[in-house]
Design a protein around this motif. Structure first.
Motif, PDB file in Angstrom:
ATOM      1  N   ALA A  95       0.826  -1.214   0.000  1.00  0.00           N
ATOM      2  CA  ALA A  95       0.000   0.000   0.000  1.00  0.00           C
ATOM      3  C   ALA A  95       0.856   1.260   0.000  1.00  0.00           C
ATOM      4  O   ALA A  95       0.466   2.282  -0.579  1.00  0.00           O
ATOM      5  CB  ALA A  95      -0.926  -0.007   1.214  1.00  0.00           C
ATOM      6  N   GLN A  96       2.027   1.188   0.646  1.00  0.00           N
ATOM      7  CA  GLN A  96       2.892   2.357   0.716  1.00  0.00           C
ATOM      8  C   GLN A  96       3.483   2.706  -0.641  1.00  0.00           C
ATOM      9  O   GLN A  96       3.666   3.887  -0.963  1.00  0.00           O
ATOM     10  CB  GLN A  96       4.023   2.109   1.722  1.00  0.00           C
ATOM     11  CG  GLN A  96       4.852   3.335   2.054  1.00  0.00           C
ATOM     12  CD  GLN A  96       4.102   4.307   2.941  1.00  0.00           C
ATOM     13  OE1 GLN A  96       3.621   3.937   3.994  1.00  0.00           O
ATOM     14  NE2 GLN A  96       4.009   5.558   2.526  1.00  0.00           N
ATOM     15  N   VAL A  97       3.788   1.713  -1.437  1.00  0.00           N
ATOM     16  CA  VAL A  97       4.413   1.973  -2.741  1.00  0.00           C
ATOM     17  C   VAL A  97       3.373   2.230  -3.829  1.00  0.00           C
ATOM     18  O   VAL A  97       3.737   2.384  -4.998  1.00  0.00           O
ATOM     19  CB  VAL A  97       5.324   0.797  -3.163  1.00  0.00           C
ATOM     20  CG1 VAL A  97       6.436   0.590  -2.163  1.00  0.00           C
ATOM     21  CG2 VAL A  97       4.509  -0.487  -3.330  1.00  0.00           C
ATOM     22  N   LEU A  98       2.089   2.246  -3.461  1.00  0.00           N
ATOM     23  CA  LEU A  98       1.026   2.556  -4.417  1.00  0.00           C
ATOM     24  C   LEU A  98       0.313   3.828  -3.955  1.00  0.00           C
ATOM     25  O   LEU A  98      -0.755   3.748  -3.337  1.00  0.00           O
ATOM     26  CB  LEU A  98       0.036   1.394  -4.527  1.00  0.00           C
ATOM     27  CG  LEU A  98       0.515   0.133  -5.231  1.00  0.00           C
ATOM     28  CD1 LEU A  98      -0.543  -0.953  -5.138  1.00  0.00           C
ATOM     29  CD2 LEU A  98       0.869   0.430  -6.678  1.00  0.00           C
ATOM     30  N   PRO A  99       0.886   4.990  -4.222  1.00  0.00           N
ATOM     31  CA  PRO A  99       0.213   6.240  -3.827  1.00  0.00           C
ATOM     32  C   PRO A  99      -1.074   6.434  -4.610  1.00  0.00           C
ATOM     33  O   PRO A  99      -1.373   5.687  -5.560  1.00  0.00           O
ATOM     34  CB  PRO A  99       1.250   7.313  -4.173  1.00  0.00           C
ATOM     35  CG  PRO A  99       2.120   6.689  -5.207  1.00  0.00           C
ATOM     36  CD  PRO A  99       2.154   5.229  -4.899  1.00  0.00           C
ATOM     37  N   ASN A 100      -1.833   7.457  -4.229  1.00  0.00           N
ATOM     38  CA  ASN A 100      -3.172   7.600  -4.816  1.00  0.00           C
ATOM     39  C   ASN A 100      -3.146   7.856  -6.320  1.00  0.00           C
ATOM     40  O   ASN A 100      -4.062   7.450  -7.026  1.00  0.00           O
ATOM     41  CB  ASN A 100      -3.958   8.701  -4.098  1.00  0.00           C
ATOM     42  CG  ASN A 100      -3.185  10.005  -4.011  1.00  0.00           C
ATOM     43  OD1 ASN A 100      -2.204  10.221  -4.732  1.00  0.00           O
ATOM     44  ND2 ASN A 100      -3.618  10.882  -3.131  1.00  0.00           N
ATOM     45  N   SER A 128      -2.291   4.659   1.308  1.00  0.00           N
ATOM     46  CA  SER A 128      -0.951   5.070   1.751  1.00  0.00           C
ATOM     47  C   SER A 128      -0.962   5.496   3.216  1.00  0.00           C
ATOM     48  O   SER A 128      -0.008   5.206   3.958  1.00  0.00           O
ATOM     49  CB  SER A 128      -0.437   6.212   0.867  1.00  0.00           C
ATOM     50  OG  SER A 128      -1.301   7.324   0.913  1.00  0.00           O
ATOM     51  N   TYR A 129      -2.025   6.171   3.659  1.00  0.00           N
ATOM     52  CA  TYR A 129      -2.131   6.535   5.077  1.00  0.00           C
ATOM     53  C   TYR A 129      -2.281   5.295   5.944  1.00  0.00           C
ATOM     54  O   TYR A 129      -1.707   5.206   7.037  1.00  0.00           O
ATOM     55  CB  TYR A 129      -3.330   7.464   5.296  1.00  0.00           C
ATOM     56  CG  TYR A 129      -3.172   8.834   4.694  1.00  0.00           C
ATOM     57  CD1 TYR A 129      -2.435   9.822   5.331  1.00  0.00           C
ATOM     58  CD2 TYR A 129      -3.775   9.155   3.486  1.00  0.00           C
ATOM     59  CE1 TYR A 129      -2.297  11.088   4.783  1.00  0.00           C
ATOM     60  CE2 TYR A 129      -3.640  10.421   2.927  1.00  0.00           C
ATOM     61  CZ  TYR A 129      -2.906  11.379   3.584  1.00  0.00           C
ATOM     62  OH  TYR A 129      -2.774  12.634   3.024  1.00  0.00           O
ATOM     63  N   MET A 130      -3.058   4.338   5.474  1.00  0.00           N
ATOM     64  CA  MET A 130      -3.236   3.092   6.211  1.00  0.00           C
ATOM     65  C   MET A 130      -1.908   2.370   6.401  1.00  0.00           C
ATOM     66  O   MET A 130      -1.621   1.833   7.482  1.00  0.00           O
ATOM     67  CB  MET A 130      -4.224   2.198   5.457  1.00  0.00           C
ATOM     68  CG  MET A 130      -4.449   0.832   6.074  1.00  0.00           C
ATOM     69  SD  MET A 130      -3.336  -0.432   5.412  1.00  0.00           S
ATOM     70  CE  MET A 130      -3.927  -0.543   3.737  1.00  0.00           C
ATOM     71  N   ALA A 131      -1.074   2.369   5.375  1.00  0.00           N
ATOM     72  CA  ALA A 131       0.222   1.704   5.476  1.00  0.00           C
ATOM     73  C   ALA A 131       1.104   2.376   6.526  1.00  0.00           C
ATOM     74  O   ALA A 131       1.756   1.696   7.328  1.00  0.00           O
ATOM     75  CB  ALA A 131       0.910   1.724   4.116  1.00  0.00           C
TER      76      ALA A 131
END
Length: 307
Positions: free
Chosen positions: A139-144, A185-188
């Protein structure tokens, strides 16, 4: 605590004033103006338009008039590009949209992120820990701006399950993809902070004592470990909440939600000074307010903290 709140509010006023002045200076430093276009207006017409909006006045007087209008009547003035509409009207139209999907994005990010972080810390070095860490990294490497087109391709073009854009009064079908794209990304980040904080707390002496007394693990986690674990997470939640509820330009562009993010980008391209200033002051006010709320929650959760 009351004196701390009063001091923070007293600091907020000059902070917002500096923000307004810096925004004005940066906008005036850029070339062009709100009424410049491919077909230049005659000098007489341009002079009349600038006189109507007060742009012919000295720079310091424009700032004073603008600040006085905001302070005295909370009026951000008229828009230079949207005819017969004020900045207040534009914010009233776009902000409820970004507030809606931003709020649900925040709820999803906190619930999923905290749950993943706690599960990974309790079952450290197990398959659950590896799965939670893998989901967080993915999730961190997939921004919005990457997640949004992937969601559109998958759920709209290929599967046809969800509408590809629009708002339609915030029906759940139109909320799912914006919420996922904005919250991942915030969740990660929340999951990583929660995991590291929980691991640190579980290795402290008072947790070892509680477990040595024979307390159930569930009670140890929720009664003793949760409060100190959540403190570092709270520090992140303040600016994260502001970032989500003020919307995302990418979300507004890809899903055509009609939030203030698109208005902000259009006003920057069109040099619509009043819209830029109105949204900037809104974001600055929300940032100061929610950071204050986080500080108050910090002291409430941990009574040892005194401001």
């Amino acid at each position: 605590m009351l004196s701390f709140v009063v001091r923070r509010l007293a600091v907020a006023i000059p902070t917002l004033l500096i923000l307004v002045i810096l925004s004005f200076v940066l906008m005036y430093a850029a070339p062009g103006g709100p009424f410049n276009s491919e077909r230049p207006l005659p000098p007489e017409v341009l002079a009349n338009i600038e006189a109507k909006y007060g742009l012919d006045q000295p720079f310091w007087k424009q700032i004073v008039n603008y600040v006085w209008g905001v302070v005295s009547s909370f009026d951000f003035g008229p828009s230079f590009q949207f005819k017969d509409r004020s900045v207040n009207d534009i914010i009233a139209q776009g902000f409820p949209v970004t507030l809606t999907y931003g709020f649900w994005s925040f709820v999803v990010a906190v619930i999923v992120g905290v749950s993943l972080g706690i599960a990974a810390a309790i079952r450290q070095n197990s398959w659950l820990d590896y799965m939670a860490v893998g989901i967080s990294i993915g999730a961190q490497v997939l921004p919005n701006f990457v997640m949004a087109p992937i969601l559109l391709l998958t759920f709209t073009l290929w599967l046809g399950w969800l509408p590809g854009g629009g708002w339609n009064d915030g029906q759940w079908q139109y909320l799912i993809m914006p919420v996922i794209a904005l919250s991942t990304s915030y969740m990660a980040s929340i999951a990583r902070i929660t995991r590291s904080s929980m691991l640190e707390v579980l290795n402290t002496n008072f947790i070892r004592t509680a477990r040595a007394k024979g307390l159930p693990m569930r009670r140890v986690i929720w009664r003793h470990a949760m409060k100190p674990t959540i403190l570092p997470v709270l520090s992140y939640l303040g600016p994260a909440f502001v970032g989500m509820i003020t919307g995302s330009v990418v979300i507004d562009v890809f899903f055509s939600t009609g939030g203030i993010g698109q208005f902000f980008v259009n006003s920057a391209f069109n040099r619509d000074y009043s819209v830029i200033m109105g949204i900037t002051i809104l974001v600055g006010t929300l940032t100061i307010f929610f950071n204050l709320v986080v500080d108050i929650l910090y002291a409430w959760i941990d009574p040892k903290i005194r401001y």
